[in-house]
Design an enzyme around this catalytic site. Structure first.
Site, short mmCIF file in Angstrom:
data_model
loop_
_atom_site.label_atom_id
_atom_site.label_comp_id
_atom_site.label_asym_id
_atom_site.label_seq_id
_atom_site.Cartn_x
_atom_site.Cartn_y
_atom_site.Cartn_z
N PHE A 125 0.79 -1.18 -0.11
CA PHE A 125 0.08 0.00 0.07
C PHE A 125 1.05 1.35 0.09
O PHE A 125 1.72 1.38 0.96
CB PHE A 125 -0.90 -0.06 1.39
CG PHE A 125 -2.17 0.96 1.11
CD1 PHE A 125 -3.15 0.52 0.99
CD2 PHE A 125 -1.92 2.20 1.74
CE1 PHE A 125 -4.38 1.66 0.75
CE2 PHE A 125 -2.70 3.13 1.70
CZ PHE A 125 -4.11 2.73 0.98
N ASP A 195 2.46 -4.03 9.22
CA ASP A 195 1.40 -3.26 9.07
C ASP A 195 -0.05 -4.22 9.03
O ASP A 195 0.03 -5.24 7.99
CB ASP A 195 1.46 -2.56 7.59
CG ASP A 195 0.17 -1.75 7.47
OD1 ASP A 195 -0.88 -2.07 7.83
OD2 ASP A 195 0.21 -0.42 6.66
N TYR A 220 -10.87 1.53 10.53
CA TYR A 220 -11.99 1.63 9.63
C TYR A 220 -12.14 0.70 8.74
O TYR A 220 -13.39 0.74 8.09
CB TYR A 220 -12.09 3.05 9.07
CG TYR A 220 -10.62 3.57 8.07
CD1 TYR A 220 -10.64 2.68 7.13
CD2 TYR A 220 -9.66 4.11 8.73
CE1 TYR A 220 -9.19 3.29 6.34
CE2 TYR A 220 -8.36 4.59 8.09
CZ TYR A 220 -8.42 3.92 6.94
OH TYR A 220 -7.24 4.33 6.20
N ARG A 367 -11.52 -6.23 -6.26
CA ARG A 367 -11.52 -6.61 -4.93
C ARG A 367 -12.80 -6.70 -4.13
O ARG A 367 -13.75 -6.09 -4.33
CB ARG A 367 -10.63 -5.50 -4.12
CG ARG A 367 -9.40 -5.31 -4.39
CD ARG A 367 -8.47 -4.65 -3.25
NE ARG A 367 -9.35 -3.37 -2.71
CZ ARG A 367 -8.91 -2.94 -1.66
NH1 ARG A 367 -7.76 -3.28 -1.12
NH2 ARG A 367 -9.77 -1.86 -1.33
C1 LIG Z 1 -5.66 1.27 4.77
C2 LIG Z 1 -4.30 1.25 4.80
C3 LIG Z 1 -3.52 2.37 5.38
C4 LIG Z 1 -4.23 3.85 5.74
O1 LIG Z 1 -3.41 4.82 5.87
P1 LIG Z 1 -4.07 6.10 6.75
O2 LIG Z 1 -2.80 6.92 6.91
O3 LIG Z 1 -5.04 5.63 7.92
O4 LIG Z 1 -4.89 6.80 5.60
C5 LIG Z 1 -2.15 2.16 5.41
N1 LIG Z 1 -1.49 0.94 5.23
C6 LIG Z 1 -2.16 -0.14 4.72
C7 LIG Z 1 -1.56 -1.45 4.19
C8 LIG Z 1 -3.58 0.01 4.53
O5 LIG Z 1 -4.22 -0.98 3.87
#
Ligand SMILES: *Cc1c(COP(=O)(O)O)cnc(C)c1O
Length: 408
Positions: A125, A195, A220, A367
């Site tokens: 991500f 993560d 979320y 997805r």
């Molecule tokens: C959803 C997600 C994020 C989100 O980051 P925010 O800073 O909360 O917007 C980060 N890393 C991964 C792997 C995600 O899936």
């Protein structure tokens, strides 16, 4: 091929079926995007209203002490701890995943002076990669290197300080071997940051048993905390005992924030990873959703998740133009199924128009997230049926499905 009636029989025997009543699902929708934004728990509006109208509206500033606002980041951290296999004092809820990664990655780099490389997954991500670029840009001499996790071992030399990986890949849904990878990274003298955005609430996460050093995650997605709800971070107790330093040294991480001293003196323990005033309204929504999670058996959630993803794969493989991108082995699968299709974007839009909500990730992945607390086997059967009809009819070729919104 399994029939809809057989799916209804599976639903009748589903030990998690009653949880559906805990959620507010719009009629006529099969929601397969709980891996991106979870649905609204039925008890959330009342809890948020109480915080707004009573704790804020009536009690005003007294609520910092009387309603436990000051303690809220720790209280929520203690409640998330069992979902990620952590001790209660190793987790705190604050900020966002990106900000928390900035904090723990910088702290980890400082624990490995002399080593200069941060390894990340080139297909991760992107925010995680952007943050790694930002951190290494600030710490002189360090650099961020992107690798394929399958070839990680060949990159684990004496210069690697930290490895950052996603437990479950946000695109393909591939689940990595957390204990095995953590052990190999640490054997090479580096620290491991996980993560867990796409695994918390989707499957049992064992940070403690895996020996993880740090972790970040959001609330979320599978946890249903609401849009932009606060994230969490984990620091292993052995590191907390040594007093790690994080760079966003705001007053909430100070040992005595209300002494208003000019110099920074971090708190003992996980509190030193706090920066600012907690976002109490977002934390209230998360609190309500955690009430639901406390009643759910994680093993039953995992069993049903695998059953739902197996079911979906069995129903859609072989459809025209579809290739299943998610690993078939249970040990390598999170709680989503990704399907490759050359025209994935308009196909997903046509499916959404029929009430089956999934999403799309470039270049060609559709997805579908499977959330065992509020999805049934018949939902999955219906979704697969709708996808088959969208593909057979060719209705996705309508030009209105080609228009792209800001969020895909
Ligand atoms: C959803 C997600 C994020 C989100 O980051 P925010 O800073 O909360 O917007 C980060 N890393 C991964 C792997 C995600 O899936």
């Amino acid at each position: 091929m399994i029939t809809r009636e057989e799916c209804a029989a599976l639903d009748a025997a589903d030990p998690l079926a009653a949880f559906r009543g805990e959620f507010t699902l719009p009629p006529g929708v099969v929601y397969l995007d709980g891996n991106s934004l979870g649905v609204l728990p039925a008890r959330t509006p009342a809890r948020v209203r109480q915080v707004v109208e009573e704790e804020w509206g009536r009690e005003l500033i007294r609520s910092w002490n009387d309603a436990g606002w000051f303690e809220q980041p720790y209280r929520l951290g203690r409640r998330i701890a069992p979902l990620i296999g952590a001790a209660p004092e190793e987790v705190v809820v604050c900020d966002t995943t990106s900000v928390n990664l900035f904090k723990v990655l910088t702290a980890a780099l400082r624990l490995r002076p002399g080593r200069r490389t941060v390894l990340g997954d080139g297909a991760a991500f992107p925010t995680d990669l952007y943050i790694a670029e930002g951190v290494t840009g600030l710490v002189p001499g360090t650099r961020s290197v992107l690798v394929d996790p399958a070839a990680l071992d060949s990159h684990l030399d004496g210069d690697v300080a930290v490895v950052v990986l996603s437990h479950v890949d946000y695109r393909t849904g591939e689940l990595l071997d957390m204990p095995g990878i953590t052990a190999r990274v640490q054997a090479a003298g580096a620290l491991m940051i996980w993560d867990v955005c796409h695994s918390v609430g989707a499957l049992p996460v064992e940070l403690g048993a895996s020996g993880a050093d740090f972790a970040v995650g959001c609330t979320y997605k599978y946890l249903n905390g609401g849009p932009g709800s606060p994230a969490f971070l984990f620091v292993a107790g052995r590191h907390l005992a040594a007093g790690p330093e994080q760079p966003l040294s705001g007053w909430f991480g100070h040992a005595r924030p209300f002494a208003f001293e000019p110099g920074y003196d971090p708190k003992e323990g996980i509190g030193r990873f706090l920066t600012s005033s907690p976002s109490l309204l977002g934390q209230a929504a998360l609190e309500a959703s955690l009430d639901v999670w406390e009643q759910a058996d994680p093993a039953a959630v995992r069993t049903k998740s695998l059953a739902l993803t197996d079911l979906f794969v069995s129903l859609v493989e072989g459809l025209d133009g579809i290739e299943v991108a998610t690993p078939r082995e249970h040990a390598r699968r999170g709680s989503q199924v990704a399907l490759r299709h050359a025209d994935g974007y308009p196909v997903v839009q046509a499916l959404i128009a029929r009430g089956v909500i999934g999403d799309f990730r470039a270049p060609d992945l559709m997805r579908f997230g499977f959330t065992p607390l509020y999805l049934s086997h018949t939902d999955v059967w219906d979704a697969a049926q709708q996808l088959a009809e969208v593909l057979e009819s060719g209705e996705w070729k309508d030009e209105r499905f080609a228009r792209r919104g800001e969020v895909t």
